[in-house]
Design an enzyme around this catalytic site. Structure first.
Site, PDB file in Angstrom:
ATOM      1  N   ASP A   1       5.750  30.262 -30.654  1.00 48.76           N
ATOM      2  CA  ASP A   1       6.785  30.793 -31.527  1.00 48.76           C
ATOM      3  C   ASP A   1       6.239  30.770 -32.961  1.00 48.76           C
ATOM      4  O   ASP A   1       5.389  29.944 -33.292  1.00 48.76           O
ATOM      5  CB  ASP A   1       8.037  29.925 -31.419  1.00 48.76           C
TER       6      ASP A   1
ATOM      7  N   CYS B   1       3.607   1.720   2.543  1.00 46.67           N
ATOM      8  CA  CYS B   1       4.884   1.027   2.284  1.00 46.67           C
ATOM      9  C   CYS B   1       5.835   1.926   1.499  1.00 46.67           C
ATOM     10  O   CYS B   1       6.995   2.109   1.874  1.00 46.67           O
ATOM     11  CB  CYS B   1       4.640  -0.260   1.502  1.00 46.67           C
TER      12      CYS B   1
ATOM     13  N   ASP C   1      10.433  25.502 -31.153  1.00 50.84           N
ATOM     14  CA  ASP C   1      11.190  24.423 -31.799  1.00 50.84           C
ATOM     15  C   ASP C   1      12.664  24.743 -31.953  1.00 50.84           C
ATOM     16  O   ASP C   1      13.438  23.880 -32.352  1.00 50.84           O
ATOM     17  CB  ASP C   1      10.608  24.129 -33.184  1.00 50.84           C
TER      18      ASP C   1
ATOM     19  N   CYS D   1       0.848  -1.197   0.000  1.00 48.96           N
ATOM     20  CA  CYS D   1       0.000   0.000   0.000  1.00 48.96           C
ATOM     21  C   CYS D   1       0.882   1.244   0.000  1.00 48.96           C
ATOM     22  O   CYS D   1       2.105   1.149   0.063  1.00 48.96           O
ATOM     23  CB  CYS D   1      -0.948   0.010   1.203  1.00 48.96           C
TER      24      CYS D   1
ATOM     25  N   ASP E   1      14.625  29.109 -28.315  1.00 44.08           N
ATOM     26  CA  ASP E   1      13.412  28.973 -27.504  1.00 44.08           C
ATOM     27  C   ASP E   1      13.697  28.278 -26.176  1.00 44.08           C
ATOM     28  O   ASP E   1      12.849  28.293 -25.280  1.00 44.08           O
ATOM     29  CB  ASP E   1      12.350  28.159 -28.260  1.00 44.08           C
TER      30      ASP E   1
END
Length: 727
Positions: free
Chosen positions: A426, A16, A621, A13, A625
């Site tokens: 962008d 643990c 991209d 559980c 950036d």
């Protein structure tokens, strides 16, 4: 700091996993330890000068769990199958031994089932003989787990089960011995045995359901080709994929999978890349075109030169990102772990209090009644479902995203994406194709084209590459540039045949005090048409200009409309001038525009929006950036862009399709809704069940069934995400 991933067995559980985390994080030399209950893994960042991996594993062992360095996927899959078979065998044995005891329970229900009462089933020694192996052989793991938990001064689900079933079992033994010479004993052997059986049933169903949460990884692994056709001295040889090396020449026939990442060196074809990028239309491939391993060659024989193999391929990278995301924790999960960590001690206290109230006040001196109520409280309160509520949804959500070409690098990013209310896009390469072409040349000097081409050739900027491509097409001679220098946000400079040549924007000309106003009107007209203008000066005098246009991506307008409909502010950010930016903005439906932004200023624009209280996603991209992607609340990199942008971003959109942005946000929103549903169901059992059990209205075996059902229902609810349609 070094990082190690461990497989951890024996967790039952959230208490643990919380205990292992707490124990490891207290160790000197450990920077951070994160344990995932659902994937049964731990990620530990540690100082190798202070600690070794063996010491970390030993610590986990001392906490009562098994740990080892991460196995291969294949071995782990085999281990899980074997573990599931073992659970099934133990469950069947437990059912067979418990059924006569359950039968005895059904006979005594107030409803008229008309079951015949069997004397053998009523015999205390027969019940003892059935219940004992269930309690101590089948249920031994509960005792082992409870012992290790208590030894480390904490409590988990095993403690609750061991306490509840032991109380029922040992009280029944005492009653059996008390009445050995006559009398009718109050026996609860059926309570302990049926409870253990129900818990095992819940764990078995949970393990089976959890197996489906890793279906995305299995699908991705299934995409890999098993063999490749190696071309050696003109002979085609079939070889195992593992033996392919970088630089090998491979043959890919129509209908076959591309074995590895590479580049086409001969042939023409179209390749279905949907399994990697999510793009449905095949992509044309010719000499020089890159190809991705696991994609499908549709209709032409091609030769490829191998560039990446094994762990370095795009598919391997995707699988690695998905595994890391599924093993990470979302902030909301930490809250659930915190609750689970303190839940068990609180429940034990409540059970003891309930027993005392019943024993001394409600049913004076009736130990059996008090015991039954206390056991029901212990069992109904097991926090198993709470520990599963978040990680199962995260696993399914990140897996579904990977199938659709959306890679979340961690559960925290899958969670934070649903809060996004502003997106910075962008322009070049994101809204547009990123493949600009020269449309107009205004020359004031005979050798202008040669100088323009030569000064731009060393640059990697898309606009510069457009100029170079144009020069190649029309056969312009190029001269090698000396002392080349890129001026971020302005342009480039170099020496060409002892002449100082500049190429760039108005800002560059103003900075160098070069007169350009006599071409200003023509430049403005180009910009009104959405074109970007590059001015070229030789030895301080304007020599001409080029107009360059970049076409919009097909889905840009639709994607922007979808984001606006989702209540998100869409902002375009570009280093291009105001007029060109406005033209592009009008075509796609973006009203808020940041134009003439230098690369170093993009991150500042993100912070500016964040200062207004916005949760900002940055989509880009390019290399320039990366700072903005890093500072944004959620950085999204276009997968067709630069590697550094992809590495910096929290989310990678494998294809260039902008519709992936609203899909990613929708997936995040649906996953968070699913997590909230799971947390609700996990907690509602306890909120309603504990008071009902405390009032004596819930039999222990019914409480056990409800606890098991709560865990299974949470996992099944998470699996509903697999059917989610991302439009």
């Amino acid at each position: 700091m070094e990082k190690v991933e461990l497989d951890i067995k024996g967790m039952t559980c959230a208490a643990c996993s919380a205990r292992i985390e707490k124990g490891l994080n207290r160790m000197e030399g450990i920077d951070q330890a994160s344990v995932n209950l659902t994937t049964e893994t731990g990620t530990i960042s540690f100082n190798p000068e202070v600690l070794t991996v063996e010491q970390v594993i030993e610590k986990i062992s001392n906490l009562g769990y098994e740990a080892q360095e991460k196995e291969s996927r294949e071995q782990k899959e085999l281990d899980k199958k074997e573990e599931l078979k073992k659970k099934k065998r133990m469950l069947i044995l437990s059912v067979l031994l418990s059924f006569p005891l359950l039968y005895n329970m059904l006979v005594h229900l107030p409803f008229q089932f008309h079951f015949p009462m069997l004397d053998l089933f009523m015999n205390p020694w027969f019940q003892f003989a059935l219940a004992t192996p269930v309690q101590f052989y089948i249920g031994r793991n509960f005792y082992t787990g409870a012992y290790h938990s208590l030894r480390n001064k904490s409590a988990n689900m095993d403690v609750l089960v061991a306490l509840g079933t032991s109380a029922a079992y040992f009280y029944s033994v005492a009653e059996m011995l008390r009445t050995i010479n006559g009398g009718y004993p109050n026996l609860y052997f059926e309570t302990s045995a049926v409870l253990i059986t129900l818990v095992l049933l819940g764990k078995y169903l949970e393990a089976r359901a959890k197996g489906h949460t890793t279906d995305a990884i299995k699908k991705l692994l299934g995409l890999q080709a098993k063999e490749a056709i190696l071309l050696q001295d003109g002979v085609e040889i079939k070889v195992p994929l593992e033996s392919v090396k970088v630089g090998d020449t491979l043959v890919v026939k129509p209908g076959e999978k591309v074995p590895v990442d590479g580049v086409v060196i001969q042939g023409l074809s179209s390749v279905d890349e949907s399994m990697i990028t999510g793009e449905s239309l095949p992509v044309s491939k010719g000499t020089g075109s890159p190809v991705i391993g696991a994609t499908l060659n549709k209709n032409g024989r091609i030769l490829i030169r191998t560039e990446k193999v094994g762990k370095n391929t795009a598919l391997a990278g995707i699988i690695r990102i998905v595994e890391e995301a599924q093993g990470s924790k979302a902030p909301i999960q930490r809250l659930a772990d915190l609750i689970s960590g303190i839940f068990v001690p609180v429940v034990v206290t409540l059970a003891l209090l309930t027993w005392a109230i019943w024993f001394f006040l409600v049913s004076p001196r009736s130990f059996p009644d008090s015991l039954e109520v206390a056991i029901a409280v212990l069992v109904i309160a097991c926090p198993c479902a709470l520990g599963l509520a978040t990680p199962t949804s995260i696993m399914v959500g990140t897996g579904l995203g990977a199938e659709k070409g959306i890679l979340f690098k961690g559960g925290e990013y899958l969670e934070s994406a649903h809060k996004v209310d502003a997106i910075l896009l962008d322009k070049t390469g994101t809204l547009t194709e990123g493949k600009p072409s020269v449309t107009n040349i205004i020359s004031l000097y005979d050798e202008f084209p040669m100088y323009a081409l030569s000064v731009e050739a060393p640059s990697e900027h898309p606009l510069a590459q457009a100029v170079v491509e144009y020069g190649k097409q029309v056969g312009i001679k190029m001269v090698e540039a000396q002392n080349f220098s890129a001026i971020p946000g302005h342009g480039v400079s170099a020496e060409i045949e002892s002449h100082k040549v500049l190429a760039g924007s108005r800002r560059l000309l103003k900075q160098e005090q070069i007169e350009y106003t006599f071409l200003e009107e023509m430049a403005l007209n180009f910009e009104e048409e959405g074109k970007t203008v590059i001015f070229v000066a030789i030895d301080g005098t304007l020599a001409g200009m080029l107009a360059i246009a970049d076409s919009l991506k097909e889905t840009s307008k639709e994607a922007v409309a979808r984001m606006l409909a989702m209540g998100i502010d869409v902002v375009m950010i570009t280093g291009d001038n105001e007029r060109t930016a406005r033209y592009i903005g009008e075509r796609v439906g973006i009203k808020h525009i940041y134009a003439s932004v230098l690369p170093g200023e993009k991150a500042a624009k993100v912070k500016e929006l964040q200062a207004q209280g916005k949760k900002v996603a940055m989509v880009g991209d390019g290399i320039n950036d990366a700072p903005a992607l890093a500072v944004a609340d959620v950085g999204m990199a276009i997968g067709t862009g630069a590697d550094v942008a992809i590495e910096t971003a929290a989310v990678t959109l494998v294809s260039g399709d902008l519709m992936q942005i609203p899909r990613a946000i929708e997936l995040s929103r649906k996953t968070m809704n699913n997590i909230r549903q799971n947390l609700f169901w996990a907690l509602i059992y306890n909120v309603i069940g504990i008071p009902v059990a405390a009032f004596g209205l819930l039999s222990p075996w019914v409480a056990g069934a409800a606890m098991a059902f709560s865990s299974v229902s949470v996992v099944l609810n998470a699996l509903r995400l697999k059917r989610l349609q991302l439009n």
